[in-house]
Design a protein around this motif. Structure first.
Motif, PDB file in Angstrom:
ATOM      1  N   SER A  30       1.687   3.937   5.923  1.00  0.00           N
ATOM      2  CA  SER A  30       2.046   3.040   4.830  1.00  0.00           C
ATOM      3  C   SER A  30       3.146   3.652   3.970  1.00  0.00           C
ATOM      4  CB  SER A  30       0.832   2.729   3.953  1.00  0.00           C
ATOM      5  OG  SER A  30      -0.089   1.948   4.634  1.00  0.00           O
ATOM      6  N   LEU A  31       2.991   4.914   3.650  1.00  0.00           N
ATOM      7  CA  LEU A  31       3.972   5.608   2.819  1.00  0.00           C
ATOM      8  C   LEU A  31       5.323   5.682   3.526  1.00  0.00           C
ATOM      9  CD1 LEU A  31       4.765   7.207   0.313  1.00  0.00           C
ATOM     10  CD2 LEU A  31       3.808   9.240   1.410  1.00  0.00           C
ATOM     11  N   VAL A  32       5.312   6.056   4.795  1.00  0.00           N
ATOM     12  CA  VAL A  32       6.575   6.215   5.528  1.00  0.00           C
ATOM     13  C   VAL A  32       7.250   4.861   5.743  1.00  0.00           C
ATOM     14  CG1 VAL A  32       7.649   7.074   7.646  1.00  0.00           C
ATOM     15  CG2 VAL A  32       5.836   8.389   6.545  1.00  0.00           C
ATOM     16  N   TYR A  33       6.478   3.821   6.040  1.00  0.00           N
ATOM     17  CA  TYR A  33       7.076   2.483   6.145  1.00  0.00           C
ATOM     18  C   TYR A  33       7.703   2.071   4.807  1.00  0.00           C
ATOM     19  CZ  TYR A  33       5.386   1.304  10.814  1.00  0.00           C
ATOM     20  OH  TYR A  33       5.176   1.261  12.163  1.00  0.00           O
ATOM     21  N   TYR A  34       7.037   2.408   3.724  1.00  0.00           N
ATOM     22  CA  TYR A  34       7.605   2.096   2.409  1.00  0.00           C
ATOM     23  C   TYR A  34       8.928   2.842   2.222  1.00  0.00           C
ATOM     24  CZ  TYR A  34       8.507   2.118  -2.535  1.00  0.00           C
ATOM     25  OH  TYR A  34       9.123   2.012  -3.765  1.00  0.00           O
ATOM     26  N   LEU A  35       8.943   4.137   2.534  1.00  0.00           N
ATOM     27  CA  LEU A  35      10.181   4.906   2.394  1.00  0.00           C
ATOM     28  C   LEU A  35      11.289   4.321   3.256  1.00  0.00           C
ATOM     29  CD1 LEU A  35       8.783   8.554   2.300  1.00  0.00           C
ATOM     30  CD2 LEU A  35       9.686   7.193   0.387  1.00  0.00           C
ATOM     31  N   GLU A  36      10.934   3.893   4.443  1.00  0.00           N
ATOM     32  CA  GLU A  36      11.938   3.275   5.321  1.00  0.00           C
ATOM     33  C   GLU A  36      12.484   1.991   4.687  1.00  0.00           C
ATOM     34  OE1 GLU A  36      12.306   2.439  10.055  1.00  0.00           O
ATOM     35  OE2 GLU A  36      10.478   1.722   9.079  1.00  0.00           O
ATOM     36  N   SER A  37      11.611   1.256   4.009  1.00  0.00           N
ATOM     37  CA  SER A  37      12.015  -0.027   3.431  1.00  0.00           C
ATOM     38  C   SER A  37      12.925   0.108   2.212  1.00  0.00           C
ATOM     39  CB  SER A  37      10.779  -0.845   3.045  1.00  0.00           C
ATOM     40  OG  SER A  37      10.201  -0.380   1.841  1.00  0.00           O
ATOM     41  N   ILE A  38      12.989   1.273   1.582  1.00  0.00           N
ATOM     42  CA  ILE A  38      13.798   1.438   0.374  1.00  0.00           C
ATOM     43  C   ILE A  38      15.094   2.194   0.640  1.00  0.00           C
ATOM     44  CG2 ILE A  38      11.821   1.256  -1.183  1.00  0.00           C
ATOM     45  CD1 ILE A  38      11.985   4.349  -1.493  1.00  0.00           C
ATOM     46  N   GLN A  39      15.459   2.352   1.890  1.00  0.00           N
ATOM     47  CA  GLN A  39      16.698   3.067   2.207  1.00  0.00           C
ATOM     48  C   GLN A  39      17.918   2.269   1.761  1.00  0.00           C
ATOM     49  OE1 GLN A  39      16.632   6.400   3.539  1.00  0.00           O
ATOM     50  NE2 GLN A  39      14.622   5.862   2.708  1.00  0.00           N
TER      51      GLN A  39
ATOM     52  N   PRO B 285       0.823  -1.221   0.000  1.00  0.00           N
ATOM     53  CA  PRO B 285       0.000   0.000   0.000  1.00  0.00           C
ATOM     54  C   PRO B 285       0.856   1.270   0.000  1.00  0.00           C
ATOM     55  CG  PRO B 285      -0.798  -1.547   1.648  1.00  0.00           C
ATOM     56  CD  PRO B 285       0.524  -2.070   1.151  1.00  0.00           C
ATOM     57  N   GLY B 286       1.959   1.248   0.728  1.00  0.00           N
ATOM     58  CA  GLY B 286       2.840   2.412   0.754  1.00  0.00           C
ATOM     59  C   GLY B 286       3.482   2.685  -0.586  1.00  0.00           C
ATOM     60  N   GLU B 287       3.861   1.622  -1.277  1.00  0.00           N
ATOM     61  CA  GLU B 287       4.439   1.788  -2.609  1.00  0.00           C
ATOM     62  C   GLU B 287       3.397   2.351  -3.574  1.00  0.00           C
ATOM     63  OE1 GLU B 287       6.920  -0.668  -6.010  1.00  0.00           O
ATOM     64  OE2 GLU B 287       6.143  -1.756  -4.288  1.00  0.00           O
ATOM     65  N   GLU B 288       2.176   1.890  -3.435  1.00  0.00           N
ATOM     66  CA  GLU B 288       1.088   2.412  -4.269  1.00  0.00           C
ATOM     67  C   GLU B 288       0.864   3.892  -3.985  1.00  0.00           C
ATOM     68  OE1 GLU B 288      -3.660   1.764  -4.445  1.00  0.00           O
ATOM     69  OE2 GLU B 288      -2.458  -0.066  -4.457  1.00  0.00           O
ATOM     70  N   GLN B 289       0.864   4.277  -2.700  1.00  0.00           N
ATOM     71  CA  GLN B 289       0.717   5.694  -2.332  1.00  0.00           C
ATOM     72  C   GLN B 289       1.859   6.501  -2.937  1.00  0.00           C
ATOM     73  OE1 GLN B 289      -1.801   7.053  -0.648  1.00  0.00           O
ATOM     74  NE2 GLN B 289      -2.791   5.113  -0.219  1.00  0.00           N
TER      75      GLN B 289
ATOM     76  N   ARG C 273       3.775   5.861  -5.562  1.00  0.00           N
ATOM     77  CA  ARG C 273       3.676   5.980  -7.019  1.00  0.00           C
ATOM     78  C   ARG C 273       2.577   6.959  -7.424  1.00  0.00           C
ATOM     79  NH1 ARG C 273       6.607   2.028  -9.967  1.00  0.00           N
ATOM     80  NH2 ARG C 273       7.620   0.584  -8.544  1.00  0.00           N
ATOM     81  N   SER C 274       1.486   7.011  -6.645  1.00  0.00           N
ATOM     82  CA  SER C 274       0.377   7.903  -6.975  1.00  0.00           C
ATOM     83  C   SER C 274       0.661   9.361  -6.638  1.00  0.00           C
ATOM     84  CB  SER C 274      -0.887   7.474  -6.225  1.00  0.00           C
ATOM     85  OG  SER C 274      -1.319   6.223  -6.660  1.00  0.00           O
ATOM     86  N   TYR C 275       1.353   9.614  -5.540  1.00  0.00           N
ATOM     87  CA  TYR C 275       1.463  10.989  -5.053  1.00  0.00           C
ATOM     88  C   TYR C 275       2.871  11.567  -5.030  1.00  0.00           C
ATOM     89  CZ  TYR C 275      -3.273  10.020  -3.705  1.00  0.00           C
ATOM     90  OH  TYR C 275      -4.595   9.669  -3.731  1.00  0.00           O
ATOM     91  N   CYS C 276       3.895  10.747  -5.122  1.00  0.00           N
ATOM     92  CA  CYS C 276       5.257  11.243  -4.938  1.00  0.00           C
ATOM     93  C   CYS C 276       6.168  11.045  -6.149  1.00  0.00           C
ATOM     94  CB  CYS C 276       5.908  10.551  -3.733  1.00  0.00           C
ATOM     95  SG  CYS C 276       4.896  10.548  -2.239  1.00  0.00           S
ATOM     96  N   ALA C 277       5.910   9.985  -6.912  1.00  0.00           N
ATOM     97  CA  ALA C 277       6.823   9.610  -7.994  1.00  0.00           C
ATOM     98  C   ALA C 277       6.931  10.660  -9.091  1.00  0.00           C
ATOM     99  CB  ALA C 277       6.413   8.265  -8.591  1.00  0.00           C
ATOM    100  N   SER C 278       5.914  11.483  -9.283  1.00  0.00           N
ATOM    101  CA  SER C 278       5.999  12.483 -10.351  1.00  0.00           C
ATOM    102  C   SER C 278       7.154  13.459 -10.107  1.00  0.00           C
ATOM    103  CB  SER C 278       4.685  13.240 -10.500  1.00  0.00           C
ATOM    104  OG  SER C 278       4.345  13.877  -9.287  1.00  0.00           O
ATOM    105  N   CYS C 279       7.468  13.730  -8.862  1.00  0.00           N
ATOM    106  CA  CYS C 279       8.613  14.596  -8.546  1.00  0.00           C
ATOM    107  C   CYS C 279       9.844  13.785  -8.130  1.00  0.00           C
ATOM    108  CB  CYS C 279       8.265  15.572  -7.425  1.00  0.00           C
ATOM    109  SG  CYS C 279       7.014  16.787  -7.893  1.00  0.00           S
ATOM    110  N   HIS C 280       9.642  12.814  -7.255  1.00  0.00           N
ATOM    111  CA  HIS C 280      10.772  12.070  -6.683  1.00  0.00           C
ATOM    112  C   HIS C 280      11.221  10.891  -7.531  1.00  0.00           C
ATOM    113  CE1 HIS C 280      10.965  14.278  -2.913  1.00  0.00           C
ATOM    114  NE2 HIS C 280       9.640  14.297  -2.934  1.00  0.00           N
ATOM    115  N   GLY C 281      10.462  10.530  -8.571  1.00  0.00           N
ATOM    116  CA  GLY C 281      10.827   9.414  -9.434  1.00  0.00           C
ATOM    117  C   GLY C 281      10.297   8.094  -8.922  1.00  0.00           C
ATOM    118  N   VAL C 282      10.046   7.178  -9.814  1.00  0.00           N
ATOM    119  CA  VAL C 282       9.510   5.863  -9.455  1.00  0.00           C
ATOM    120  C   VAL C 282      10.470   5.139  -8.515  1.00  0.00           C
ATOM    121  CG1 VAL C 282       8.813   3.612 -10.371  1.00  0.00           C
ATOM    122  CG2 VAL C 282       8.157   5.692 -11.564  1.00  0.00           C
TER     123      VAL C 282
END
Length: 136
Positions: free
Chosen positions: A126-135, A28-32, A34-43
Motif C-alpha cells: 500500500s505504501l509503495v503503491y502510494y509512493l508510485e502514485s505521487i511521482q 491506505p498507503g497515504e495513511e501509512q 502520514r503515520s510513519y514517513c511524513a515526520s521526516c519526509h514531509g506530508v
C-alpha cells in the motif's frame, strides 16, 4: 437475449465495484505514509518533514524517485527500502525505525502467523503503491 440480462447486470455491478475500489486504492498507503514517513519526509513527501532539521543527513524528496531512476519507478527496490532489506542507514540497520510495521521478517519458523505476514506485506505494498502514485 433477456435471459443474459441478469448476468450482464451482475457483471457490470461487479466491475463498477472494482473501479470504485481502485479509485481509493492509495488511501491506505497515504495513511501509512502520514503515520510513519511524513515526520521526516514531509506530508507532501518532498523531504521537508518537521524532523528533517534534526537529522544528520538530508531527507530525500520521495516524489522524484522515478526521475532519479531514468523515469522508471523501481518498485521492488522501494519495497526493499521500506521493509529494511536494502539497508537504508537512516531507516535503521536490522529493522527500520518503525519496528515491525514494515518488517519483512514478521515472526519466525513454524510459529509465523501467516495473517500477520500478509498484513505486513499489505502495508508495504500500500505504501509503495502510494509512493508510485505521487511521482512527478
Amino acid at each position: 437475449m433477456l435471459k443474459y440480462l441478469p448476468k450482464l447486470a451482475a457483471t457490470i455491478t461487479f466491475a463498477s465495484g472494482l473501479l470504485a475500489q481502485s479509485a481509493f486504492a492509495d488511501a491506505p498507503g497515504e495513511e501509512q505514509f502520514r503515520s510513519y514517513c511524513a515526520s521526516c519526509h514531509g506530508v507532501q513527501a518532498d523531504g521537508n518533514g518537521p524532523l528533517g532539521d534534526v537529522l544528520s543527513m538530508s531527507v530525500p524528496d520521495l516524489t522524484t524517485i522515478a526521475q532519479r531512476n531514468d523515469g522508471q519507478f523501481p518498485f521492488l527496490k522501494v519495497v526493499h527500502m521500506v521493509d529494511g532489506r536494502s539497508g537504508v542507514m537512516a531507516h535503521g540497520s536490522d529493522m527500520p525505525v518503525w519496528g515491525d510495521q514494515f518488517s519483512a521478517d514478521a515472526g519466525s519458523g513454524l510459529e509465523r502467523d501467516l495473517s500477520a505476514v500478509y498484513e505486513v506485506r499489505g502495508r508495504i505494498l500500500s505504501l509503495v503503491y502510494y509512493l508510485e502514485s505521487i511521482q512527478k
